[in-house]
Design a protein around this motif. Sequence first.
Motif, mmCIF file in Angstrom:
data_model
loop_
_atom_site.group_PDB
_atom_site.id
_atom_site.type_symbol
_atom_site.label_atom_id
_atom_site.label_comp_id
_atom_site.label_asym_id
_atom_site.label_seq_id
_atom_site.Cartn_x
_atom_site.Cartn_y
_atom_site.Cartn_z
ATOM 1 N N THR A 41 68.446 10.335 45.162
ATOM 2 C CA THR A 41 67.549 11.419 45.506
ATOM 3 C C THR A 41 67.428 12.650 44.165
ATOM 4 O OG1 THR A 41 67.343 10.584 48.248
ATOM 5 C CG2 THR A 41 66.288 12.977 47.173
ATOM 6 N N LEU A 42 68.553 13.008 44.389
ATOM 7 C CA LEU A 42 69.231 13.452 43.164
ATOM 8 C C LEU A 42 68.839 13.346 41.942
ATOM 9 C CD1 LEU A 42 72.104 15.820 44.928
ATOM 10 C CD2 LEU A 42 69.799 16.362 45.157
ATOM 11 N N VAL A 43 69.159 12.080 41.723
ATOM 12 C CA VAL A 43 69.228 11.177 40.570
ATOM 13 C C VAL A 43 67.537 11.530 39.791
ATOM 14 C CG1 VAL A 43 69.681 9.221 39.213
ATOM 15 C CG2 VAL A 43 71.044 10.739 40.087
ATOM 16 N N THR A 44 67.325 11.265 41.105
ATOM 17 C CA THR A 44 65.901 10.350 40.809
ATOM 18 C C THR A 44 64.487 11.792 39.939
ATOM 19 O OG1 THR A 44 65.482 8.695 42.305
ATOM 20 C CG2 THR A 44 63.647 9.734 41.753
ATOM 21 N N ALA A 45 65.024 12.619 41.193
ATOM 22 C CA ALA A 45 64.340 14.139 41.128
ATOM 23 C C ALA A 45 64.877 14.378 39.642
ATOM 24 C CB ALA A 45 64.746 14.874 41.640
ATOM 25 N N ALA A 79 68.540 19.552 45.282
ATOM 26 C CA ALA A 79 69.518 20.078 45.959
ATOM 27 C C ALA A 79 69.145 20.334 47.311
ATOM 28 C CB ALA A 79 70.890 19.941 45.409
ATOM 29 N N GLU A 80 68.660 21.578 46.710
ATOM 30 C CA GLU A 80 68.361 22.993 47.509
ATOM 31 C C GLU A 80 67.579 22.869 48.350
ATOM 32 O OE1 GLU A 80 70.048 26.422 44.356
ATOM 33 O OE2 GLU A 80 67.919 26.611 44.135
ATOM 34 N N SER A 81 66.302 22.332 47.784
ATOM 35 C CA SER A 81 64.901 21.934 49.032
ATOM 36 C C SER A 81 65.728 20.965 50.112
ATOM 37 C CB SER A 81 64.308 20.977 48.383
ATOM 38 O OG SER A 81 64.480 19.405 47.895
ATOM 39 N N MET A 82 66.668 20.740 50.124
ATOM 40 C CA MET A 82 67.381 19.091 50.917
ATOM 41 C C MET A 82 68.510 20.065 51.840
ATOM 42 S SD MET A 82 67.895 16.349 48.273
ATOM 43 C CE MET A 82 68.552 15.186 49.324
ATOM 44 N N GLY A 83 68.817 21.290 51.822
ATOM 45 C CA GLY A 83 70.001 22.612 52.399
ATOM 46 C C GLY A 83 71.325 22.900 51.031
ATOM 47 N N MET A 133 64.395 10.414 51.106
ATOM 48 C CA MET A 133 63.905 11.159 51.390
ATOM 49 C C MET A 133 62.264 12.458 50.699
ATOM 50 S SD MET A 133 67.898 12.824 51.067
ATOM 51 C CE MET A 133 68.756 11.610 52.464
ATOM 52 N N GLU A 134 62.019 13.288 51.766
ATOM 53 C CA GLU A 134 60.771 13.878 51.350
ATOM 54 C C GLU A 134 60.908 15.661 52.136
ATOM 55 O OE1 GLU A 134 57.410 12.371 51.567
ATOM 56 O OE2 GLU A 134 57.937 9.870 52.564
ATOM 57 N N ASN A 135 60.749 15.833 50.964
ATOM 58 C CA ASN A 135 59.770 17.582 51.683
ATOM 59 C C ASN A 135 59.125 17.846 50.406
ATOM 60 O OD1 ASN A 135 60.945 19.359 49.533
ATOM 61 N ND2 ASN A 135 63.245 18.172 50.730
ATOM 62 N N SER A 136 58.172 18.933 50.395
ATOM 63 C CA SER A 136 57.157 19.949 49.300
ATOM 64 C C SER A 136 57.649 19.284 47.961
ATOM 65 C CB SER A 136 56.428 20.280 50.115
ATOM 66 O OG SER A 136 57.620 21.892 50.182
ATOM 67 N N ILE A 137 58.868 19.674 47.676
ATOM 68 C CA ILE A 137 59.385 20.154 46.529
ATOM 69 C C ILE A 137 60.142 19.112 46.039
ATOM 70 C CG2 ILE A 137 61.254 21.124 45.760
ATOM 71 C CD1 ILE A 137 60.802 23.244 48.533
ATOM 72 N N LEU A 138 60.184 18.325 46.558
ATOM 73 C CA LEU A 138 61.113 16.740 46.016
ATOM 74 C C LEU A 138 59.389 16.471 45.605
ATOM 75 C CD1 LEU A 138 63.826 15.108 48.471
ATOM 76 C CD2 LEU A 138 63.688 16.439 46.310
ATOM 77 N N ASP A 139 58.740 16.673 46.582
ATOM 78 C CA ASP A 139 57.126 15.433 46.497
ATOM 79 C C ASP A 139 56.428 16.577 45.176
ATOM 80 O OD1 ASP A 139 56.913 14.250 48.476
ATOM 81 O OD2 ASP A 139 55.459 15.856 49.749
ATOM 82 N N LEU A 140 56.361 17.752 44.642
ATOM 83 C CA LEU A 140 56.412 17.960 43.887
ATOM 84 C C LEU A 140 57.105 17.906 42.011
ATOM 85 C CD1 LEU A 140 54.401 21.059 42.942
ATOM 86 C CD2 LEU A 140 56.715 21.365 41.711
ATOM 87 N N ILE A 141 58.283 17.645 42.602
ATOM 88 C CA ILE A 141 59.093 16.729 41.731
ATOM 89 C C ILE A 141 58.794 15.609 41.097
ATOM 90 C CG2 ILE A 141 61.812 16.788 40.616
ATOM 91 C CD1 ILE A 141 62.406 19.372 42.016
#
Lengths: 254, 254
Positions: A30-34, A125-129, B1-9
């Motif tokens: 997930t982090l690498v994709t972002a 990473a921060e968005s995932m806690g 994994m999903e959240n609004s920040i990952l969606d934005l990115i």
Amino acid sequence: MENSILDLINNHRSIRNFKHQSLSDEEVKTLVTAAKKASTSTFSQQYSIISVTDQEKLKEIDKITGNTHWMLSSGHYFVMVADQYRNLKIAERAGADPYILKTADKLLASVFDAGIATENLVLAAESMGMGATIMGSILNDSNKMIGLLDLPKLTFPLLGIAVGYPETIPEIKPRMPETLQHFTNGYQLDDQIGNWLPIYDDQMAKYYASRSTNSRQENFSNHIVSELSRNRKLRADLLENIVSQGFDVDGISK
Amino acid sequence: MENSILDLINNHRSIRNFKHQSLSDEEVKTLVTAAKKASTSTFSQQYSIISVTDQEKLKEIDKITGNTHWMLSSGHYFVMVADQYRNLKIAERAGADPYILKTADKLLASVFDAGIATENLVLAAESMGMGATIMGSILNDSNKMIGLLDLPKLTFPLLGIAVGYPETIPEIKPRMPETLQHFTNGYQLDDQIGNWLPIYDDQMAKYYASRSTNSRQENFSNHIVSELSRNRKLRADLLENIVSQGFDVDGISK
């Protein structure tokens, strides 16, 4: 203005105290994709990401970055690498002259790409806690990093990123007043610094004195001055190592 | 994994077609604040942000960046600047030797800082319904940018950012497969490129052929090769201009 993304960005602090919890493969992916979704100069995708999971290599990186040990307890460790080697391979497959890839301009484009992608990775990473610290200190021995990660020509290690679930969350470090850093239509610091730097120094002195860990007597000006007194030999080989990797940045007279 | 920040990115695309709507002062301030919250190497905050609102200067920047004109219809234009001048002033006020500020290492730290802050600014804009394009093309004439923005020694222009409300939203550009860009414990491209580059080239060929504007016959390899054939004189003065600004990157033998 407020929204959840601005909240996340505005509440950033670097995390240097992690729970002993490795990231799952899915979290890493997930982090690498972002990171990879970030803008990239001339759409050249001229950086790579290396995950370091080998404990011996992590210990070597800990030595290079100052024996602080906290990075060893992070949940995952990434190294962002300037990378024109992949495009060199593409050039070779097409029989094209790769000269442009060796220029200072393309090296800089790689650094932009890697820096921009780094921030996507950190915010994801921060968005995932989780939390992270970006570590420029891998450049304390760039030559050793090159060997440790088998980096080929036209690549260069730039930044480490220690990521993990925070054990403790430090205070937010106050940034300098906007008036010292944001100008309109031209650079205008000289009119501002006399009034605003002392105000910021006071603010930082209060921050350093009152923070929960590593509190000390310091302000922003002192901090910059102490940075100036560091050993000049540290990273003095940086340009030499960049040139050894094949980039033509060793002389403007060429 | 999903959240609004990952969606934005993960939904990022560069915007080059803007509604004619200037950003408000509050919107600009929100973006600058977000940029400033990013991590900064050795907490030295070694970059500055210049808002360009003067129409004549914007027209000059449009000329430098290729006469595309779309930047002139953006809602606000920022230039990110590598900045060790502010720390030079702090050194002077303290009577400290500023040598370290002139090193390649500190120039690189400025570029990291600016790149990381740029992505915060872009994501903050996107979170507010705006879009942006990061423009490395200001380096087509870095000397002219220096004059245009009155940049003092130990500063250097790095990236333009055109921000605004999108008139149209283009497709997302597919990034290369992870296997070509993310490695574990060492650099391992050579095993992957033969299998995966052709797959990505096919994917990009379909993207370029089918996209709604500027569709064409191209794949990733062609794109890189055409980048290699650009005029070698373009940006050939980059290092010379960096050195003229006071950075000691003109020779490894010093």
